[in-house]
Design an enzyme around this catalytic site. Structure first.
Site, PDB file in Angstrom:
ATOM      1  CG  LEU A   1      -2.033  -1.133   1.132  1.00 57.33           C
ATOM      2  CD1 LEU A   1      -2.858  -1.157   2.417  1.00 57.33           C
ATOM      3  CD2 LEU A   1      -2.961  -1.004  -0.068  1.00 57.33           C
TER       4      LEU A   1
ATOM      5  CB  CYS B   1      -4.292  -4.678   2.222  1.00 57.40           C
ATOM      6  SG  CYS B   1      -2.630  -4.832   1.529  1.00 57.40           S
TER       7      CYS B   1
ATOM      8  CB  ILE C   1     -12.452 -11.583  -3.382  1.00 55.37           C
ATOM      9  CG1 ILE C   1     -11.771 -12.178  -4.613  1.00 55.37           C
ATOM     10  CG2 ILE C   1     -13.745 -12.280  -3.039  1.00 55.37           C
ATOM     11  CD1 ILE C   1     -11.413 -13.659  -4.519  1.00 55.37           C
ATOM     12  CG  ASN C   2      -7.666  -7.239  -1.447  1.00 57.39           C
ATOM     13  OD1 ASN C   2      -6.707  -7.502  -2.184  1.00 57.39           O
ATOM     14  ND2 ASN C   2      -7.764  -6.105  -0.796  1.00 57.39           N
TER      15      ASN C   2
ATOM     16  N   GLY D   1      -5.390 -12.645 -10.468  1.00 59.49           N
ATOM     17  CA  GLY D   1      -5.370 -13.143 -11.842  1.00 59.49           C
ATOM     18  C   GLY D   1      -6.310 -14.320 -12.043  1.00 59.49           C
TER      19      GLY D   1
ATOM     20  N   GLY E   1      -8.303  -5.983 -12.640  1.00 57.98           N
ATOM     21  CA  GLY E   1      -7.034  -5.652 -11.997  1.00 57.98           C
ATOM     22  C   GLY E   1      -5.841  -6.160 -12.776  1.00 57.98           C
TER      23      GLY E   1
END
Ligand SMILES: Cc1cc2nc3c(=O)[nH]c(=O)nc-3n(C[C@H](O)[C@H](O)[C@H](O)COP(=O)(O)O)c2cc1C
Length: 297
Positions: A75, A131, A193-194, A219, A268
């Site tokens: 971050l 995170c 989702i993260n 991915g 992403g």
């Protein structure tokens, strides 16, 4: 009969021109603007912003994996003041819809960012309680329903009229329990989702490839996990706005998220391979939705 979807969508009262967003941490205005105009897609989610600048983790911070990648960026960001002038302003000047990804080490830090954005031009807040790459904060808030709910309640007191979406972690036993808890606490929407926590070991040294040891897996490898989680949460919470993400490479992958129950979809890792992926995926999804209508699907 399958549900019909319009090309555009309203997320928590904010109109998106199409259902595709850039996922947090994978969009860079200077780089991406060479390939597309940020107003071409439904929303740009900016990278995590903390009250003060954060340096992030040591290198190596990324590693390739079969069907995806690991990252442990940590971050890194220029803090709220720098965010407002350097990140938000150019995006709003370009006519983009913007969702700010909010991070902190403590409840107070999350609240400071929410307060600092309450009167800004940002359209939506995405509270990142997922995170996996920071030692304090981040995922620590997102793995226990009570802790997550308490944070959401505090942030909602400081965020003014900005809708607050909560970005959840897949690294939990029941994502539905966390989703219900944050929605009861006042979350206006969910991002799912993260990344999944993963690790690679260097065969020569016997040590982890990433300096941080572990990293977040993203991915195509995580796409079925994300689809399952969106599907489960949608069944439990029929009307909450959901942004699905995880391994979207094509319009068909995005459409699968809509069928699972998402209202919109973020891209992403695909944009790290091909910076023009978000508008391409938006066009591919539009074609699928038009074809469905034409065929009465
Ligand atoms: C390099 C990188 C940086 C990321 N940074 C953030 C971040 O700052 N905040 C956040 O909530 N998610 C972050 N993510 C997670 C993505 O927004 C997304 O949830 C995840 O990667 C799954 O989608 P994907 O498979 O399409 O990449 C990051 C992902 C990557 C690959």
């Amino acid at each position: 009969m399958k549900k019909q979807f319009d090309v555009g969508v309203d997320i928590c009262g904010v109109p998106w021109k199409n259902r595709i967003a850039a996922a947090s941490g994978t969009y860079n205005f200077r780089e991406s603007s060479r390939y597309y105009d940020p107003a071409e897609i439904g929303c740009i989610t900016t990278k995590g912003v903390s009250p003060e600048p954060w340096a992030g983790n040591e290198t190596p911070k990324v590693a390739e994996t079969p069907g995806g990648m690991l990252n442990a960026i940590g971050l890194a960001n220029r803090g709220l003041k720098g965010y407002l002038s350097h990140d938000l302003k150019p995006l709003k000047d370009a006519g983009a819809t913007v969702m700010a990804n909010v991070v902190g080490h403590t409840t107070e830090e999350y609240c400071a960012v929410a307060e600092g954005l309450a009167d800004s031009d940002v359209d939506l807040l995405e509270l990142n309680i997922s995170c996996p790459n920071v030692k304090e904060g981040g995922i620590a808030f997102g793995t226990d329903p009570r802790t997550a709910a308490a944070l959401v309640r505090e942030v909602k007191k400081r965020s003014g009229r900005k809708p607050v979406l909560v970005k959840l972690s897949p690294n939990v036993t029941s994502i539905t329990d966390i989703a219900k808890a944050v929605c009861d606490a006042g979350a206006d929407g969910l991002s799912l989702i993260n990344t999944l926590i993963g690790m690679r070991i260097d065969l020569k040294t016997g040590e982890p490839v990433l300096a941080n040891g572990t990293g977040g897996l993203s991915g195509p490898a995580i796409h079925p996990v994300a689809i399952r989680m969106v599907y489960e949460v949608r069944k439990a919470l029929p009307s909450i706005p959901i942004i699905g993400m995880g391994g979207v490479m094509t319009g068909a992958d995005a459409y699968e998220f809509l069928l699972a129950g998402a209202d919109a979809v973020a891209v992403g890792t695909a944009a790290l391979l091909d910076p023009a992926a978000p508008p391409r995926i938006a066009r591919e999804l539009e074609t699928i939705l038009f074809d469905n209508r034409a065929n009465g699907v």
